[in-house]
Design an enzyme around this catalytic site. Structure first.
Site, PDB file in Angstrom:
ATOM      1  N   HIS A 109       0.812  -1.230   0.000  1.00 29.79           N
ATOM      2  CA  HIS A 109       0.000   0.000   0.000  1.00 29.79           C
ATOM      3  C   HIS A 109       0.843   1.277   0.000  1.00 29.79           C
ATOM      4  CE1 HIS A 109      -3.641  -2.339   0.458  1.00 29.79           C
ATOM      5  NE2 HIS A 109      -3.110  -2.956   1.488  1.00 29.79           N
ATOM      6  N   SER A 168      -4.128  -7.209  -1.569  1.00 30.09           N
ATOM      7  CA  SER A 168      -4.935  -6.399  -0.664  1.00 30.09           C
ATOM      8  C   SER A 168      -5.432  -5.172  -1.419  1.00 30.09           C
ATOM      9  CB  SER A 168      -4.085  -5.969   0.534  1.00 30.09           C
ATOM     10  OG  SER A 168      -4.844  -5.211   1.452  1.00 30.09           O
ATOM     11  N   GLU A 193      -6.410   1.036  -5.469  1.00 25.36           N
ATOM     12  CA  GLU A 193      -5.242   0.242  -5.797  1.00 25.36           C
ATOM     13  C   GLU A 193      -5.400  -1.183  -5.291  1.00 25.36           C
ATOM     14  OE1 GLU A 193      -2.986  -0.894  -3.263  1.00 25.36           O
ATOM     15  OE2 GLU A 193      -3.636   0.317  -1.579  1.00 25.36           O
TER      16      GLU A 193
END
Length: 132
Positions: free
Chosen positions: A43, A91, A115
């Site tokens: 992330h 994720s 994303e």
């Protein structure tokens, strides 16, 4: 080093994650029509590591297919870790647009998907990638 092609489910519909979130079928539809989804590592928006060539919903969940790019140091690192089996989680990074509570669960019916990251520990343990 060549680019590494990967694919997998970044989200599975009607499957509870470790944060007590459940994603409903169709939750990603508008985001997928709006434009490209970014590929990140853990992330971290500062260093994208590749591109998602395809992202779509099917009966099971949100499926993604893309390439980890070897053009950057972080891309080479992630590619090597994926190749060695040290990284295999996916994720999603998103903003809730529409959701409801069902007891302890948050049922996400519409999200703004930003994303899909390659991660060590996915919030949804079954969200995994494979090298193709």
């Amino acid at each position: 080093m060549k680019d590494v092609r990967i694919e997998g489910y970044a989200s599975l519909f009607w499957t509870r994650d470790l944060n007590d979130d459940v994603t409903a079928a169709g939750a990603f539809k508008e985001s997928l029509q709006a434009g490209p989804i970014r590929m990140l590592h853990q992330h971290d928006e500062a260093e994208p590591v590749g591109v998602w060539d395809e992202a779509f919903e099917d009966a099971r969940g949100l499926f993604v297919r893309g390439r980890i790019m070897s053009a950057t140091p972080r891309g080479r690192l992630v590619a090597a870790l994926v190749g060695a089996g040290a990284l295999d989680g996916l994720s999603i990074g998103f903003r809730q647009v529409k959701a409801r509570r069902d007891g302890a669960l948050r049922v996400l019916s519409r999200v703004d998907l930003w994303e899909v990251s390659i991660v060590t520990f996915p919030m949804l343990p079954a969200a995994r990638l494979r090298v193709v």
